[in-house]
Structure formats: C-alpha cells, structure tokens
Design a protein around this motif. Structure first.
Motif, mmCIF file in Angstrom:
data_model
loop_
_atom_site.group_PDB
_atom_site.id
_atom_site.type_symbol
_atom_site.label_atom_id
_atom_site.label_comp_id
_atom_site.label_asym_id
_atom_site.label_seq_id
_atom_site.Cartn_x
_atom_site.Cartn_y
_atom_site.Cartn_z
ATOM 1 N N LEU A 37 0.813 -1.127 -0.103
ATOM 2 C CA LEU A 37 -0.035 -0.075 0.104
ATOM 3 C C LEU A 37 0.897 1.230 -0.039
ATOM 4 O O LEU A 37 1.861 1.415 0.852
ATOM 5 C CB LEU A 37 -0.952 -0.120 1.277
ATOM 6 C CG LEU A 37 -1.856 -1.215 1.386
ATOM 7 C CD1 LEU A 37 -2.442 -1.016 2.838
ATOM 8 C CD2 LEU A 37 -2.949 -1.263 0.208
ATOM 9 N N GLU A 38 0.784 2.250 -1.194
ATOM 10 C CA GLU A 38 1.536 3.320 -0.967
ATOM 11 C C GLU A 38 1.171 4.002 -0.009
ATOM 12 O O GLU A 38 0.026 4.466 0.427
ATOM 13 C CB GLU A 38 1.149 4.033 -2.295
ATOM 14 C CG GLU A 38 1.844 5.583 -2.562
ATOM 15 C CD GLU A 38 1.454 6.308 -3.503
ATOM 16 O OE1 GLU A 38 1.676 7.693 -3.498
ATOM 17 O OE2 GLU A 38 0.788 5.880 -4.720
ATOM 18 N N ILE A 39 2.124 4.667 0.696
ATOM 19 C CA ILE A 39 1.875 5.662 1.929
ATOM 20 C C ILE A 39 2.693 7.213 1.877
ATOM 21 O O ILE A 39 2.291 7.844 2.647
ATOM 22 C CB ILE A 39 2.521 4.928 3.307
ATOM 23 C CG1 ILE A 39 3.737 4.669 3.198
ATOM 24 C CG2 ILE A 39 1.290 3.933 3.745
ATOM 25 C CD1 ILE A 39 4.496 4.090 4.603
ATOM 26 N N SER A 40 3.384 6.934 0.889
ATOM 27 C CA SER A 40 4.287 8.178 0.739
ATOM 28 C C SER A 40 4.857 8.455 -0.737
ATOM 29 O O SER A 40 5.347 7.424 -1.112
ATOM 30 C CB SER A 40 5.464 8.463 1.868
ATOM 31 O OG SER A 40 6.117 9.729 1.607
ATOM 32 N N SER A 41 4.795 9.616 -1.008
ATOM 33 C CA SER A 41 5.550 9.828 -2.193
ATOM 34 C C SER A 41 6.553 11.168 -2.011
ATOM 35 O O SER A 41 5.961 12.096 -1.567
ATOM 36 C CB SER A 41 4.679 10.394 -3.698
ATOM 37 O OG SER A 41 3.934 9.328 -4.053
ATOM 38 N N ALA A 42 7.836 10.838 -2.058
ATOM 39 C CA ALA A 42 8.769 11.900 -2.093
ATOM 40 C C ALA A 42 9.322 12.528 -3.291
ATOM 41 O O ALA A 42 9.936 11.747 -4.196
ATOM 42 C CB ALA A 42 9.837 11.339 -1.044
ATOM 43 N N SER A 43 9.199 13.755 -3.814
ATOM 44 C CA SER A 43 9.504 14.132 -5.055
ATOM 45 C C SER A 43 10.127 15.345 -5.004
ATOM 46 O O SER A 43 10.138 16.285 -4.329
ATOM 47 C CB SER A 43 8.071 14.410 -5.707
ATOM 48 O OG SER A 43 7.358 13.397 -5.958
ATOM 49 N N ASN A 44 11.271 15.315 -5.951
ATOM 50 C CA ASN A 44 11.901 16.666 -6.591
ATOM 51 C C ASN A 44 11.192 17.121 -7.791
ATOM 52 O O ASN A 44 11.197 16.573 -8.710
ATOM 53 C CB ASN A 44 13.126 16.410 -6.728
ATOM 54 C CG ASN A 44 14.055 17.809 -6.875
ATOM 55 O OD1 ASN A 44 13.467 18.642 -6.814
ATOM 56 N ND2 ASN A 44 15.386 17.588 -6.830
ATOM 57 N N VAL A 45 10.725 18.468 -7.494
ATOM 58 C CA VAL A 45 9.854 18.974 -8.510
ATOM 59 C C VAL A 45 10.796 20.073 -9.388
ATOM 60 O O VAL A 45 10.541 20.624 -10.567
ATOM 61 C CB VAL A 45 8.594 19.926 -7.966
ATOM 62 C CG1 VAL A 45 7.889 20.442 -9.296
ATOM 63 C CG2 VAL A 45 7.775 18.922 -7.144
ATOM 64 N N GLU A 46 11.880 20.294 -9.012
ATOM 65 C CA GLU A 46 12.922 21.038 -9.392
ATOM 66 C C GLU A 46 12.500 22.532 -9.615
ATOM 67 O O GLU A 46 11.926 23.145 -8.661
ATOM 68 C CB GLU A 46 13.581 20.489 -10.764
ATOM 69 C CG GLU A 46 14.154 19.013 -10.587
ATOM 70 C CD GLU A 46 15.115 18.570 -11.807
ATOM 71 O OE1 GLU A 46 14.998 19.165 -13.036
ATOM 72 O OE2 GLU A 46 15.616 17.635 -11.862
ATOM 73 N N SER A 47 12.653 22.963 -10.861
ATOM 74 C CA SER A 47 12.068 24.356 -10.963
ATOM 75 C C SER A 47 10.958 24.617 -11.606
ATOM 76 O O SER A 47 10.351 25.536 -11.930
ATOM 77 C CB SER A 47 13.136 25.280 -11.759
ATOM 78 O OG SER A 47 13.385 24.836 -13.152
ATOM 79 N N PHE A 48 10.240 23.295 -11.680
ATOM 80 C CA PHE A 48 8.793 23.404 -12.564
ATOM 81 C C PHE A 48 7.797 24.283 -11.931
ATOM 82 O O PHE A 48 6.920 24.917 -12.240
ATOM 83 C CB PHE A 48 8.468 21.981 -12.551
ATOM 84 C CG PHE A 48 7.181 21.532 -13.515
ATOM 85 C CD1 PHE A 48 7.538 21.587 -15.000
ATOM 86 C CD2 PHE A 48 5.950 21.615 -12.956
ATOM 87 C CE1 PHE A 48 6.273 21.430 -15.829
ATOM 88 C CE2 PHE A 48 4.842 21.414 -13.960
ATOM 89 C CZ PHE A 48 5.125 21.144 -15.281
ATOM 90 N N GLN A 49 7.573 24.046 -10.483
ATOM 91 C CA GLN A 49 6.472 24.880 -9.879
ATOM 92 C C GLN A 49 7.047 26.120 -9.489
ATOM 93 O O GLN A 49 6.288 27.146 -9.791
ATOM 94 C CB GLN A 49 6.354 24.155 -8.280
ATOM 95 C CG GLN A 49 5.386 22.794 -8.440
ATOM 96 C CD GLN A 49 5.189 22.205 -6.977
ATOM 97 O OE1 GLN A 49 5.958 22.501 -6.061
ATOM 98 N NE2 GLN A 49 4.197 21.527 -6.823
ATOM 99 N N ALA A 50 8.259 26.338 -9.247
ATOM 100 C CA ALA A 50 8.991 27.524 -9.108
ATOM 101 C C ALA A 50 8.593 28.685 -10.221
ATOM 102 O O ALA A 50 8.432 29.911 -10.008
ATOM 103 C CB ALA A 50 10.378 27.708 -8.721
ATOM 104 N N ASN A 51 8.899 28.161 -11.365
ATOM 105 C CA ASN A 51 8.658 28.824 -12.636
ATOM 106 C C ASN A 51 6.986 29.471 -12.752
ATOM 107 O O ASN A 51 6.740 30.468 -13.045
ATOM 108 C CB ASN A 51 8.801 28.054 -13.637
ATOM 109 C CG ASN A 51 8.848 28.859 -15.060
ATOM 110 O OD1 ASN A 51 9.248 29.936 -15.238
ATOM 111 N ND2 ASN A 51 8.430 28.278 -16.328
ATOM 112 N N ARG A 52 5.879 28.537 -12.186
ATOM 113 C CA ARG A 52 4.698 28.928 -12.217
ATOM 114 C C ARG A 52 4.399 30.041 -11.045
ATOM 115 O O ARG A 52 3.778 30.740 -11.105
ATOM 116 C CB ARG A 52 3.793 27.586 -12.115
ATOM 117 C CG ARG A 52 3.613 26.789 -13.378
ATOM 118 C CD ARG A 52 2.806 25.521 -12.752
ATOM 119 N NE ARG A 52 2.384 24.622 -13.873
ATOM 120 C CZ ARG A 52 1.289 24.104 -14.204
ATOM 121 N NH1 ARG A 52 0.394 24.512 -13.377
ATOM 122 N NH2 ARG A 52 1.087 23.320 -15.187
ATOM 123 N N LEU A 53 5.216 29.676 -10.149
ATOM 124 C CA LEU A 53 4.849 30.351 -8.794
ATOM 125 C C LEU A 53 5.719 31.781 -8.783
ATOM 126 O O LEU A 53 5.425 32.687 -7.910
ATOM 127 C CB LEU A 53 5.373 29.733 -7.321
ATOM 128 C CG LEU A 53 4.583 28.439 -7.082
ATOM 129 C CD1 LEU A 53 5.555 27.534 -6.078
ATOM 130 C CD2 LEU A 53 3.354 28.674 -6.573
#
Length: 424
Positions: A351-367
C-alpha cells in the motif's frame, strides 16, 4: 511549467523526456510552443520599437514647442497618436499571444530526471529498497475493514450515511490512534528542523495553478463554485504557495515546512478489495513535508527526505519498500519520485503511504519563486514535497500487521501518544 528558453535550447532533450512519460502529441505541442513564442518575441520587438519611436518624438515635440515651431510640433503630435494606436493594438496582440503560450505550457508535464526509466504504469516501477519483517499472522488474519468493525474503531457505513462513500468516521481508540499518528509525525518532522505550519484547507485558483494541480487535476478536486475556491488535495499546495511571487535571498534557503491537514480528492471510483476500507478515500489526513531549496542542493535534500521517512517507518516497525517511479507513473509536476509502500499482511499487497518528489524548478516557474544568487542575479528555486505520512494506509498497516488473537497491539513508539497499548 517548463521555461520556454529551456524548451527552445533543449528541444530534443525535452522530447526524449516526454517520451519517457508516454506524453501524447509531444512534437506537435512543442512545435506550437516554439512558433507561438516566436510570434510573441516578434510582437514584443515591434512594440518596443514603436514605444522607443514614440518616446523619441515626444522629446522632439518638447524641443519644437520651446523654439516656437508650433506647426511642426502639432504634426509630430498627430504622428504620436498613430503610434499610440499601433502600440495599443500590439499590446493586445502580445497579451493574447502570451496567454496562448501559457495555455500550451500548462499542458506539458515536467521532464523526468535522467535516472527515471521509461515505462507505461506502476508495473514498470523499480523497487530500490526493502526493509522490515513481514509477520506471520496465520490463516485467521483479518483485513483492516473487518478489524475496524470488530473493535468498533472506524465506521464506514456511518460515514456514508453522513456524507457518502470514502468519508469514514473514526471512533474511540481509532480516533485516538489517528490523532496519535498525526502528533507523532509532526514531532518527528519538527525535531528534524521543519517548521510546523497550519494552513487553509481551501485555495484560490492562482494557488492551484501555482503548484500544478490546475488545470491538470481539475476533475479530481472539489470546487466550491460560489466562491471559486478549491478544497486542497494535499497541504503541499497551500504550503508551497506561501512563497508565490517571492524573491528570496540565497541565505534564506533552505525553507523547510511540515503541516497537517485533511486532504480531499474526488478520485474516480472503482470497486474491489484494492479500494475497500482505508485503501482509497475522498477525505483523509496527511502530514506533509515541503522544502524550497537552492538548485545545487535539491537532490541532497531529496535523499535526506527519503532517509527521514525511513527512520519513521523503522520506529513504527512496519515492513516497507521504496520504488523509483518510471516515467509513465511519475506525477505531472515531478522530475523524480520515490514511493514508499507498507506491506499489508492481511491483504497480501503493498500500500502506497508516501511519495517523495523533487519538482526542480517546475513549480517555481509557475509560482515566480526566485532567489538572488551570490552574483546578485535572480534564479528559480527548486521545490520538493513528501508525505510524512499519509495516515489511512499507515493505519491500515498497523491494524493488520499488529493484530493478535487478543486485540491489536499499538507500536511501542505510539504508546505515549495514545495512552494505551492495545485495541481490544
């Protein structure tokens, strides 16, 4: 979203990355992006030239009036009127082109990290780590939904009566165990240097676009239409958006936050044991980790997050494994994701209990989330997020793996939080 300049300068790399994700019509949409960007840049040049000419003429008009050359000045004033009309038209064209470009970019997912393998779905994910002992419960082991009913700690039918399927009601020791897990997770995170925050459970549209839930997952989010607000699918969204439009100093980094919230997801309903009980809910509790990092340190930070979650699962003494997601199963915004799965002994499945992700600059560019580097130049930050942890399946794992003939034992580390050591 991806930066246009990056797409323009690394077209083949982008196409190869999108191919790992099985992203349909990649070449077509990338070509549209480049053509639209060319149009935008050409329009910007034309507008800049007209504005420069208009400014030059305005200065000439001032000089002519001072020297008494009224007729010549009036002739130039008429010219500025024409230029003003042209600049207005070009500004409208520029805005329309920029909007069209953003709409195209919003459709394109992040480019996977080089370590991510191509693949279609979860069947192609790579198991990279496994730890813990799977208990031998014998033939009489019960799945968590039967245990919940037996000990009257979670009522799925009552939740369905009050709201609908996927909205359970926790009762008695079940509610106290849930609260204990939340407190335990938050304490572990704050002791590791994360700042605890309490954030709104509703977000505006700008926040949804900022972290990439909109427009990609609009159909999975609960939309309060009267106020045009969305119930959060994860606290990652409001926490990361705390830094929307920020220009940080390099010395401000890293920013590390943890927060508990309920999460709301409409997820399409399916049937069978794999979605029974706590396996899939429309409302569930989760403690989240969010980091804003210097790009040079973001993958070290991701490794630290992974080790931190390992430590929590070791203390809970739950058997777990870590998967590196393939391109086809990696989330829209992520460059690299590690999924943690706990073994559900009674269900004989992970059962999946966590996802740990590096989004790099993808969100920062939107934000528009930037920092000033040592050279004084503005640079996009990197953002990371991880569940630490999602409670329903952790709770399911505890109920199933810790069941005995006399009741359900409480993991030793949680006893001080619960105030009891057995559900019976």
């Amino acid at each position: 979203m991806l930066q246009v300049q990056f797409i323009r300068e690394n077209k083949q790399t982008v196409l190869e990355g999108l191919a790992k994700r099985n992203f349909a019509n990649a070449e077509t949409i990338i070509e549209k992006v480049l053509i639209t960007d060319e149009t935008r840049r050409a329009t910007q040049v034309s507008l800049d030239n007209i504005l420069a000419e208009s400014n030059k003429i305005s200065k000439e008009i001032g000089g002519l009036f001072k020297t008494g050359k009224i007729e010549e000045a009036n002739q130039l004033k008429a010219k500025t009127g024409e230029l003003k009309e042209q600049s207005k038209q070009l500004t409208e064209e520029l805005n329309a082109t920029a909007t069209k470009l953003d709409e195209l970019l919003y459709q394109i997912p992040n480019i996977p990290h080089t370590s991510v393998k191509a693949g279609k779905n979860e069947a192609d994910n790579e198991e990279i780590f496994k730890e813990g002992i799977i208990p031998d419960l014998g033939e009489n082991a019960l799945p968590h939904w039967e245990l919940a009913k037996k000990y009257d700690i979670i009522d799925f039918e009552l939740g369905a009566k009050v709201t609908g399927a996927g909205f359970p009601i926790y009762k008695g020791k079940g509610a106290r165990l849930q609260r204990a897990l939340i407190s335990y997770f938050l304490d572990k995170n704050t002791s590791a240097g994360y700042t605890e925050v309490q954030v709104p459970h509703l977000i505006n549209e700008a926040s949804g676009y900022g972290t990439g839930q909109l427009p990609d997952k609009e159909g999975q989010m609960y939309h309060v239409t009267v106020d045009d607000l969305y119930l959060i699918p994860t606290s990652e969204v409001p926490i990361t958006n705390m830094h929307r439009d920020d220009l940080l100093q390099e010395s401000d980094l890293p920013k590390a936050y943890t927060g508990y919230t309920p999460c709301f997801r409409r997820e399409a309903g399916s049937y069978g044991a794999h979605v029974r009980g706590l396996n899939r809910l429309h409302q569930f509790d989760k403690v989240e980790l969010v980091r804003v990092e210097h790009p040079d340190n973001s993958y070290n930070a991701l490794n630290n997050i992974v080790e931190h979650i390992k430590g929590i699962l070791r203390e809970l003494k739950l058997p777990y494994r870590i998967l590196r997601l393939c391109g086809g199963d990696t989330g829209f915004t992520a460059a690299l994701t590690f999924d943690f799965e706990v073994y559900s002994t009674a269900q004989n499945r992970w059962l999946e209990i966590s996802s740990a992700s590096n989004v790099e600059s993808f969100q920062a560019n939107r934000l528009k989330l930037r920092f000033k580097n040592k050279e004084g130049k503005s640079q996009l930050a990197h953002t990371l997020n991880a569940s630490s942890l999602a409670l329903p399946r952790v709770l399911a794992g505890i109920l199933e793996n810790y069941q005995t003939e006399n009741g359900i034992k409480i993991p030793e580390v949680l006893v001080p939080y619960c105030g009891f050591d057995m559900i019976d």
